[in-house]
Motif scaffolding. Structure first.
Motif, PDB file in Angstrom:
ATOM      1  N   GLU B  18       0.722  -1.231  -0.150  1.00  0.00           N
ATOM      2  CA  GLU B  18      -0.048   0.136  -0.062  1.00  0.00           C
ATOM      3  C   GLU B  18       0.929   1.171   0.023  1.00  0.00           C
ATOM      4  O   GLU B  18       0.528   2.198  -0.542  1.00  0.00           O
ATOM      5  CB  GLU B  18      -0.793  -0.119   1.351  1.00  0.00           C
ATOM      6  CG  GLU B  18      -2.092  -0.695   1.016  1.00  0.00           C
ATOM      7  CD  GLU B  18      -3.093  -0.777   2.327  1.00  0.00           C
ATOM      8  OE1 GLU B  18      -2.421  -0.285   3.397  1.00  0.00           O
ATOM      9  OE2 GLU B  18      -4.166  -1.121   2.241  1.00  0.00           O
ATOM     10  N   HIS B  19       2.017   1.006   0.549  1.00  0.00           N
ATOM     11  CA  HIS B  19       2.967   2.254   0.564  1.00  0.00           C
ATOM     12  C   HIS B  19       3.434   2.483  -0.863  1.00  0.00           C
ATOM     13  O   HIS B  19       3.736   3.786  -1.006  1.00  0.00           O
ATOM     14  CB  HIS B  19       4.483   1.885   1.486  1.00  0.00           C
ATOM     15  CG  HIS B  19       5.039   3.014   1.627  1.00  0.00           C
ATOM     16  ND1 HIS B  19       4.709   4.277   2.429  1.00  0.00           N
ATOM     17  CD2 HIS B  19       6.584   3.095   1.351  1.00  0.00           C
ATOM     18  CE1 HIS B  19       6.020   4.826   2.264  1.00  0.00           C
ATOM     19  NE2 HIS B  19       6.793   4.238   1.953  1.00  0.00           N
ATOM     20  N   TYR B  20       3.143   1.837  -1.710  1.00  0.00           N
ATOM     21  CA  TYR B  20       3.721   1.972  -3.171  1.00  0.00           C
ATOM     22  C   TYR B  20       2.390   2.061  -3.870  1.00  0.00           C
ATOM     23  O   TYR B  20       2.286   2.924  -4.975  1.00  0.00           O
ATOM     24  CB  TYR B  20       4.583   0.816  -3.695  1.00  0.00           C
ATOM     25  CG  TYR B  20       5.846   0.997  -2.562  1.00  0.00           C
ATOM     26  CD1 TYR B  20       5.924   0.179  -1.549  1.00  0.00           C
ATOM     27  CD2 TYR B  20       6.940   1.780  -2.913  1.00  0.00           C
ATOM     28  CE1 TYR B  20       6.882  -0.144  -0.854  1.00  0.00           C
ATOM     29  CE2 TYR B  20       7.932   1.715  -2.258  1.00  0.00           C
ATOM     30  CZ  TYR B  20       8.073   0.957  -1.022  1.00  0.00           C
ATOM     31  OH  TYR B  20       9.164   0.736  -0.329  1.00  0.00           O
ATOM     32  N   LEU B  21       1.554   1.139  -3.982  1.00  0.00           N
ATOM     33  CA  LEU B  21       0.191   1.254  -4.779  1.00  0.00           C
ATOM     34  C   LEU B  21      -1.100   1.573  -4.257  1.00  0.00           C
ATOM     35  O   LEU B  21      -1.858   1.573  -4.789  1.00  0.00           O
ATOM     36  CB  LEU B  21       0.114  -0.259  -5.397  1.00  0.00           C
ATOM     37  CG  LEU B  21       1.311  -0.819  -6.153  1.00  0.00           C
ATOM     38  CD1 LEU B  21       0.880  -2.516  -6.502  1.00  0.00           C
ATOM     39  CD2 LEU B  21       1.482   0.175  -7.503  1.00  0.00           C
ATOM     40  N   GLY B  22      -0.928   2.347  -3.218  1.00  0.00           N
ATOM     41  CA  GLY B  22      -2.193   2.891  -2.494  1.00  0.00           C
ATOM     42  C   GLY B  22      -3.411   1.785  -2.526  1.00  0.00           C
ATOM     43  O   GLY B  22      -3.293   0.915  -2.061  1.00  0.00           O
ATOM     44  N   PRO B  23      -4.478   2.538  -3.013  1.00  0.00           N
ATOM     45  CA  PRO B  23      -5.869   1.602  -2.937  1.00  0.00           C
ATOM     46  C   PRO B  23      -5.667   0.509  -3.738  1.00  0.00           C
ATOM     47  O   PRO B  23      -6.572  -0.393  -3.811  1.00  0.00           O
ATOM     48  CB  PRO B  23      -7.036   2.553  -3.342  1.00  0.00           C
ATOM     49  CG  PRO B  23      -6.142   3.871  -3.928  1.00  0.00           C
ATOM     50  CD  PRO B  23      -4.624   3.726  -3.489  1.00  0.00           C
ATOM     51  N   ALA B  24      -4.947   0.506  -4.939  1.00  0.00           N
ATOM     52  CA  ALA B  24      -4.746  -0.941  -5.669  1.00  0.00           C
ATOM     53  C   ALA B  24      -3.847  -1.903  -5.058  1.00  0.00           C
ATOM     54  O   ALA B  24      -3.959  -3.203  -5.574  1.00  0.00           O
ATOM     55  CB  ALA B  24      -4.181  -0.251  -6.955  1.00  0.00           C
ATOM     56  N   PHE B  28      -3.829  -5.899  -6.073  1.00  0.00           N
ATOM     57  CA  PHE B  28      -2.701  -6.392  -6.644  1.00  0.00           C
ATOM     58  C   PHE B  28      -2.135  -7.628  -6.102  1.00  0.00           C
ATOM     59  O   PHE B  28      -1.720  -8.737  -6.636  1.00  0.00           O
ATOM     60  CB  PHE B  28      -1.612  -5.226  -6.779  1.00  0.00           C
ATOM     61  CG  PHE B  28      -0.387  -5.667  -7.184  1.00  0.00           C
ATOM     62  CD1 PHE B  28       0.688  -5.852  -6.406  1.00  0.00           C
ATOM     63  CD2 PHE B  28       0.180  -5.440  -8.517  1.00  0.00           C
ATOM     64  CE1 PHE B  28       1.884  -6.096  -6.757  1.00  0.00           C
ATOM     65  CE2 PHE B  28       1.343  -6.049  -9.118  1.00  0.00           C
ATOM     66  CZ  PHE B  28       2.293  -6.151  -7.982  1.00  0.00           C
ATOM     67  N   ALA B  59       6.959  -6.367 -11.143  1.00  0.00           N
ATOM     68  CA  ALA B  59       5.803  -5.734 -11.477  1.00  0.00           C
ATOM     69  C   ALA B  59       5.748  -4.347 -11.095  1.00  0.00           C
ATOM     70  O   ALA B  59       5.479  -3.393 -12.107  1.00  0.00           O
ATOM     71  CB  ALA B  59       4.503  -6.163 -10.830  1.00  0.00           C
ATOM     72  N   LEU B  60       6.445  -3.938  -9.935  1.00  0.00           N
ATOM     73  CA  LEU B  60       6.827  -2.450  -9.637  1.00  0.00           C
ATOM     74  C   LEU B  60       7.704  -1.820 -10.597  1.00  0.00           C
ATOM     75  O   LEU B  60       7.503  -0.747 -11.059  1.00  0.00           O
ATOM     76  CB  LEU B  60       7.176  -2.282  -8.447  1.00  0.00           C
ATOM     77  CG  LEU B  60       6.173  -2.695  -7.354  1.00  0.00           C
ATOM     78  CD1 LEU B  60       6.774  -2.524  -5.992  1.00  0.00           C
ATOM     79  CD2 LEU B  60       4.966  -2.045  -7.526  1.00  0.00           C
ATOM     80  N   LEU B  63       6.141  -0.558 -13.673  1.00  0.00           N
ATOM     81  CA  LEU B  63       5.291   0.705 -13.391  1.00  0.00           C
ATOM     82  C   LEU B  63       6.010   2.095 -13.242  1.00  0.00           C
ATOM     83  O   LEU B  63       5.725   3.143 -13.189  1.00  0.00           O
ATOM     84  CB  LEU B  63       4.514   0.330 -12.176  1.00  0.00           C
ATOM     85  CG  LEU B  63       3.176  -0.853 -12.271  1.00  0.00           C
ATOM     86  CD1 LEU B  63       2.758  -0.978 -10.998  1.00  0.00           C
ATOM     87  CD2 LEU B  63       2.219  -0.326 -13.278  1.00  0.00           C
ATOM     88  N   VAL B  64       7.238   1.843 -12.784  1.00  0.00           N
ATOM     89  CA  VAL B  64       7.828   2.972 -12.331  1.00  0.00           C
ATOM     90  C   VAL B  64       9.674   2.747 -12.856  1.00  0.00           C
ATOM     91  O   VAL B  64       9.866   1.718 -12.839  1.00  0.00           O
ATOM     92  CB  VAL B  64       8.052   3.381 -11.076  1.00  0.00           C
ATOM     93  CG1 VAL B  64       8.667   2.388 -10.199  1.00  0.00           C
ATOM     94  CG2 VAL B  64       8.410   4.685 -10.588  1.00  0.00           C
ATOM     95  N   ILE B  69      12.991   3.054  -5.643  1.00  0.00           N
ATOM     96  CA  ILE B  69      11.864   2.676  -5.178  1.00  0.00           C
ATOM     97  C   ILE B  69      11.546   1.144  -5.145  1.00  0.00           C
ATOM     98  O   ILE B  69      10.726   0.452  -4.202  1.00  0.00           O
ATOM     99  CB  ILE B  69      10.531   3.650  -6.063  1.00  0.00           C
ATOM    100  CG1 ILE B  69      10.692   4.829  -5.783  1.00  0.00           C
ATOM    101  CG2 ILE B  69       9.157   2.877  -5.494  1.00  0.00           C
ATOM    102  CD1 ILE B  69       9.725   5.701  -6.463  1.00  0.00           C
ATOM    103  N   GLN B  72      13.543  -0.631  -2.515  1.00  0.00           N
ATOM    104  CA  GLN B  72      13.082  -0.273  -1.213  1.00  0.00           C
ATOM    105  C   GLN B  72      11.894  -1.233  -0.942  1.00  0.00           C
ATOM    106  O   GLN B  72      11.672  -1.567   0.008  1.00  0.00           O
ATOM    107  CB  GLN B  72      12.527   1.134  -1.326  1.00  0.00           C
ATOM    108  CG  GLN B  72      12.258   1.841  -0.041  1.00  0.00           C
ATOM    109  CD  GLN B  72      11.647   3.217  -0.106  1.00  0.00           C
ATOM    110  OE1 GLN B  72      12.293   3.960  -0.836  1.00  0.00           O
ATOM    111  NE2 GLN B  72      10.784   3.611   0.714  1.00  0.00           N
TER     112      GLN B  72
END
Lengths: 313, 81
Positions: B18-24, B28, B59-60, B63-64, B69, B72
């Motif tokens: 959640e620290h990275y993808l928030g509500p998704a 995920f 996956a991350l 996305l970025v 990140i 981390q």
């Protein structure tokens, strides 16, 4: 989850509709308008036809950009429809669709008018009222959906949407409104035209102009500006480093779209003031706005693609 | 006791994500567990969390562009005990 065939079907339908609408517009303008361009700006027939094509091209790019953004966004919204933020994204997707429909309808009604009455006709007909009020209605619907969507996104975080504008925004909006109202009422042919070669802009009295033109536009712009600030607030408050980056891109794109659409609507309504400025000034301003709006829609599409990637990786 | 621990692994990895993808994040992780581990999300073990680490990192990374990140996030998942 949306079936790939449904999305492809929607994609094809929207792109074909965009192309057909544009081709109709191009055909009509080529057949009807090139001679008046030659007369008005003292250019050759080839130059006039080429100019009409070049003027029309950004419109096709805008159609495709909006269709692209909507399809990407709608795909994502359907995928997450059961989530807390699903309804918000759905409303925003519908806003994009309504703005696209608005552009198609505006173009088709304009071309219908030319086909029915020619370019020389300067009377106000039913089709003019339908065109004017459908534009106003769809602009109001677009900004209402944007506002709803932005509010629903904030509510998904347990936050309340802003109920008013900040001081600077309120001052800015007041100036915009005052300028708009002043410009509209300074238009000498807003209700009727004494010159048979010039059509009345609205063809209704001042009270109706105030209630059915000015007020709806001001309300829709207020909703749009409020939606932008809600989206910015959502981008700040939502958790997730990567999600925030994506939402930031999305909010920036929506901001470009909202403010430039307001600018375009503002210019369109006060265009009588630019009548004597010359072709190059008008073209430059409108072309800049159209190009910038495309950038906005592409940013929205880029954000939607990344949001959708989170749901499919 | 075991049931509480197993649940907490899922909750822990969702909290980190959640620290990275928030509500998704929850959607995920749930999908990663169901697709890559073929398990019920609430039944994952610590070893499952470590297996998920690589998938989450890949996956991350898509996305970025910021490798910091991603590293981390993977680092934080490694610390889940």
């Amino acid at each position: 989850m949306p079936q790939k065939s449904e999305t492809n079907g929607m994609k094809i339908t929207l792109y074909v509709a965009a192309l057909v609408t544009w081709l109709i517009s191009l055909a009509v303008s080529q057949s009807q308008s090139y001679s008046s361009l030659i007369t008005q700006y003292d250019i050759s027939e080839v130059s006039a036809r080429a100019l009409l094509f070049v003027i029309s091209l950004p419109v096709l790019i805008v159609y495709f950009a909006i269709a692209f953004a909507f399809i990407r966004f709608y795909t994502y919204a359907v995928r997450i429809k059961k989530s807390d933020e699903g309804p918000g994204y759905n409303s925003l997707a519908m806003a994009l669709l309504v703005s696209l429909v608005s552009l198609f309808l505006s173009s088709l009604l304009s071309n219908l008018r030319i086909q029915m009455f020619g370019t020389e006709d300067r009377q106000t007909h039913i089709v003019d009222y339908v065109s004017l009020y459908s534009q106003i209605g769809l602009a109001l619907a677009t900004f209402y959906l944007l506002h709803q969507g932005s509010k629903q996104l904030l509510q998904s975080l347990g936050s309340k949407a802003r109920t008013g504008l900040g001081l600077r925004s309120a001052i800015g909006f007041s100036l915009l409104s005052a300028t708009f109202v002043y410009a509209v009422f300074q238009n000498p042919i807003r209700t009727a035209s004494g010159d048979p070669s010039v059509r009345a802009t609205y063809g209704v009295n001042d009270v109706l102009i105030l209630i059915t033109v000015i007020l709806p536009y001001l309300i829709s712009w207020l909703l749009g500006i409020s939606a932008y600030f809600n989206l910015r607030s959502y981008a700040k408050k939502v958790s997730g480093i990567i999600y925030k980056q994506i939402i930031g891109t999305f909010a920036a794109g929506m901001g470009i779209i909202i403010f430039l659409t307001i600018g375009l609507q503002f210019l369109t309504q006060i265009s009588e003031s630019f009548r004597n400025s010359g072709l190059s000034v008008i073209l430059s301003i409108v072309s800049f706005i159209l190009i910038a709006i495309v950038v906005g829609y592409l940013k929205v599409a880029q954000a939607a693609k990344k949001l959708d990637a989170i749901e499919t990786l | 006791m075991n049931a509480v621990s197993k649940t907490s692994y899922y909750t822990q990895i969702v909290t980190v994500t959640e620290h990275y993808l928030g509500p998704a994040a929850e959607r995920f992780i749930r999908r990663q567990v169901e697709f890559h581990l073929d398990k019920e999300p609430e039944s994952i073990s610590q070893s499952d969390v470590q297996k998920l680490k690589a998938n989450v990192g890949v996956a991350l990374g898509l996305l970025v562009n910021d490798k910091t990140i991603v590293d981390q996030a993977v680092g934080e998942i490694s610390k889940i005990k």
